[in-house]
Design a protein around this motif. Structure first.
Motif, short mmCIF file in Angstrom:
data_model
loop_
_atom_site.label_atom_id
_atom_site.label_comp_id
_atom_site.label_asym_id
_atom_site.label_seq_id
_atom_site.Cartn_x
_atom_site.Cartn_y
_atom_site.Cartn_z
N ASN A 101 12.46 -7.00 4.51
CA ASN A 101 11.53 -7.89 5.67
C ASN A 101 11.34 -7.30 6.72
OD1 ASN A 101 10.95 -10.54 6.29
ND2 ASN A 101 12.42 -10.41 7.75
N GLY A 102 11.87 -6.25 7.14
CA GLY A 102 11.54 -5.32 8.49
C GLY A 102 10.07 -4.95 8.26
N ALA A 103 10.17 -4.07 7.15
CA ALA A 103 8.75 -3.59 6.82
C ALA A 103 7.55 -4.62 6.69
CB ALA A 103 8.72 -2.68 5.60
N ASN A 104 8.30 -5.67 5.90
CA ASN A 104 7.00 -6.92 5.75
C ASN A 104 6.68 -7.13 7.34
OD1 ASN A 104 5.44 -8.50 4.14
ND2 ASN A 104 7.29 -9.99 4.05
N CYS A 105 7.49 -7.56 8.18
CA CYS A 105 7.22 -8.07 9.29
C CYS A 105 6.37 -7.13 9.97
CB CYS A 105 8.32 -8.27 10.23
SG CYS A 105 9.06 -10.08 9.64
N ALA A 106 6.41 -5.67 10.03
CA ALA A 106 5.79 -4.84 10.61
C ALA A 106 4.39 -4.70 10.05
CB ALA A 106 6.50 -3.32 10.38
N ARG A 107 4.12 -5.03 8.87
CA ARG A 107 2.80 -4.99 8.22
C ARG A 107 2.04 -6.50 8.58
NH1 ARG A 107 0.54 -7.91 3.77
NH2 ARG A 107 2.83 -8.96 3.40
N ILE A 108 3.06 -7.83 8.44
CA ILE A 108 2.26 -8.98 8.68
C ILE A 108 1.98 -9.40 9.83
CG2 ILE A 108 4.41 -10.51 8.85
CD1 ILE A 108 1.52 -11.33 6.47
N VAL A 167 5.13 0.16 1.25
CA VAL A 167 6.50 0.55 1.63
C VAL A 167 7.25 -0.71 1.61
CG1 VAL A 167 7.85 1.19 3.61
CG2 VAL A 167 5.85 2.64 3.34
N ARG A 168 6.79 -1.81 1.98
CA ARG A 168 7.81 -3.15 1.94
C ARG A 168 8.26 -3.23 0.42
NH1 ARG A 168 6.17 -8.72 0.37
NH2 ARG A 168 4.20 -7.96 0.76
N GLY A 169 7.19 -3.07 -0.42
CA GLY A 169 7.37 -3.07 -2.05
C GLY A 169 8.49 -2.07 -2.33
N ARG A 170 8.39 -1.11 -2.00
CA ARG A 170 9.21 0.19 -2.39
C ARG A 170 10.85 -0.37 -2.01
NH1 ARG A 170 7.17 5.31 -3.92
NH2 ARG A 170 5.23 4.78 -5.04
N LEU A 171 10.96 -0.77 -0.59
CA LEU A 171 12.20 -1.01 0.19
C LEU A 171 12.51 -2.30 -0.72
CD1 LEU A 171 11.16 -0.61 3.92
CD2 LEU A 171 13.16 0.61 2.48
N THR A 172 11.89 -3.07 -1.04
CA THR A 172 12.26 -4.31 -1.78
C THR A 172 12.88 -4.13 -2.91
OG1 THR A 172 10.59 -5.71 -0.76
CG2 THR A 172 11.55 -6.58 -2.59
N VAL A 173 12.56 -3.30 -4.00
CA VAL A 173 13.04 -3.09 -5.32
C VAL A 173 13.85 -1.98 -5.29
CG1 VAL A 173 11.03 -4.05 -6.01
CG2 VAL A 173 11.01 -1.72 -5.96
N GLN A 174 14.18 -1.11 -4.26
CA GLN A 174 15.22 0.14 -4.56
C GLN A 174 16.54 -0.37 -4.70
OE1 GLN A 174 15.23 2.66 -1.36
NE2 GLN A 174 16.03 1.29 0.02
N THR A 175 17.20 0.51 -5.76
CA THR A 175 18.56 0.59 -5.80
C THR A 175 19.36 1.58 -5.72
OG1 THR A 175 18.65 1.04 -8.21
CG2 THR A 175 17.92 -1.18 -7.91
N GLU A 176 20.48 1.66 -5.97
CA GLU A 176 21.43 2.96 -5.85
C GLU A 176 20.99 4.17 -6.82
OE1 GLU A 176 25.35 1.97 -6.28
OE2 GLU A 176 25.61 0.87 -4.37
N MET A 274 0.90 -1.33 -9.86
CA MET A 274 0.53 0.05 -9.64
C MET A 274 1.10 0.69 -8.26
SD MET A 274 -3.78 -0.69 -10.07
CE MET A 274 -4.12 0.73 -9.85
N GLN A 275 1.56 -0.06 -7.49
CA GLN A 275 2.37 0.52 -6.51
C GLN A 275 3.60 1.28 -6.87
OE1 GLN A 275 3.02 -2.83 -3.64
NE2 GLN A 275 0.77 -2.22 -2.57
#
Length: 352
Positions: A101-108, A167-176, A274-275
């Motif tokens: 959400n931090g990256a999302n807000c930085a975008r939105i 970047v927001r999408g990558r942060l959202t779906v990343q795991t360990e 695609m991202q």
């Protein structure tokens, strides 16, 4: 020769006179350069705050939507809105609901600010050209012109903030087990640039442009046209004189948002895939055989493979949580924009 004190005194008096003159002109509707610049800054700030507050309020639904969009059909984790939210809470805790959400807000925030302001400027420009062409100085924007202004605003705002969306999408779906462990927005940006190159920051840009035209365009066109119709026809006593109540405005925004996002949603799914293409071991990244992540040669290839492996319905994965968040998101955005605009005394506002 005048003394320094006299010069200072004359300068102060001159400044006061100039400020008084500007205030008088502002009250009379004449915008001086400094007044106009200040109004622009306030308008951008109001739109930015509205975007940030509204998106944070629906962040859990936004994250679930993305997870559903890229979910592996051979390893289903999320079967619905309630189940998906419960699963995130159980496996990742409260913070998991707001991951990215931090990256999302930085975008939105800049996206929302630029979008509202660009729409206003594009509307004014198109209206001027339309009046010149028709020779009618009282002419008003048609739904088609509003669609064009909204599309222009959407493309400019989306393009300016697209790397943040990736970047927001990558942060959202990343795991360990993800190939890169992004510690935050700026680390993710630098990692993508270093490991994948500058072009990677704009993966999925073409379907985004195709999707933003009907989405943002229809949002503004339907919202403005619906308001105009309600003011003119006054059904059920919804309009008083030339003003609509807050609830009615929110309802107009909800209708516009629902129609726009439903039409544009398949493009959003393809953009997100695609991202994530080639990014193995991310949370639920879609695959063709359940083993290796799909690679797409372009937008058409992404559409074709998505439909081939998962059916046409896959183009609407995550639509339910996205639809659920549209109404509260728009409601909060409009209310916040109105409150901040009034607090700042913004001279320009949407739809004036």
């Amino acid at each position: 020769m005048a003394s320094e004190d006299e010069k200072t005194s004359e300068s102060a008096v001159s400044t006061i006179v100039n400020l008084a003159e500007e205030a008088k002109l502002a009250r009379e509707g004449v915008k001086t350069p400094s007044y106009a610049f200040l109004s622009i800054c306030k308008s951008l700030a109001a739109g930015g705050v509205a975007g940030g507050v509204s998106r944070t309020a629906v962040a859990p639904l936004e994250r679930l939507k993305i997870l559903l969009q890229v979910q592996n059909p051979h390893n289903i984790k999320y079967t619905g809105t309630i189940q998906g939210l419960k699963y995130i809470w159980r496996t990742e805790g409260f913070r998991g609901l707001f991951k990215g959400n931090g990256a999302n807000c930085a975008r939105i925030i800049p996206n929302s600010a630029v979008k509202f302001f660009t729409y206003e400027q594009a509307s004014k420009g198109l209206l001027y050209l339309y009046q010149q062409q028709t020779g009618n100085e009282d002419a008003r924007l048609t739904p088609v012109l509003r669609l064009g202004a909204g599309a222009c605003a959407g493309i400019i705002a989306m393009s300016a903030t697209y790397p943040m969306d990736l970047v927001r999408g990558r942060l959202t779906v990343q795991t360990e087990n993800s190939p890169y462990q992004y510690r935050g927005m700026f680390h993710a940006l630098s990692t993508v640039l270093r490991e994948e190159g500058p072009r990677a920051l704009y993966k999925g840009w073409v379907p985004s442009v195709i999707g933003v035209i009907p989405y943002v365009g229809l949002n503004f066109a339907i919202y403005e046209s619906l308001k105009d119709w309600l003011v003119k026809s006054k059904p059920f006593g919804l309009a008083e004189d030339s003003e609509l109540g807050l609830i009615t405005r929110l309802a107009c925004g909800a209708v516009a948002g629902t129609v726009g996002q439903t039409i544009a949603y398949p493009s959003d799914v393809i953009r997100r895939r695609m991202q994530m293409a080639g990014w193995s071991n991310a949370a639920s990244v879609v695959t063709g055989d359940g083993k290796a992540p799909l690679e797409y040669s372009g937008m058409i290839d992404a559409f074709r493979k998505t439909v081939r492996y998962e059916g046409f319905g896959a183009l609407y994965k995550g639509l339910v949580p996205n639809s659920v968040k549209v109404v509260p998101s728009l409601a909060i955005a409009f209310v916040t924009y109105e409150v901040v605009r009034d607090l700042l005394g913004v001279g320009i506002k949407v739809s004036d």
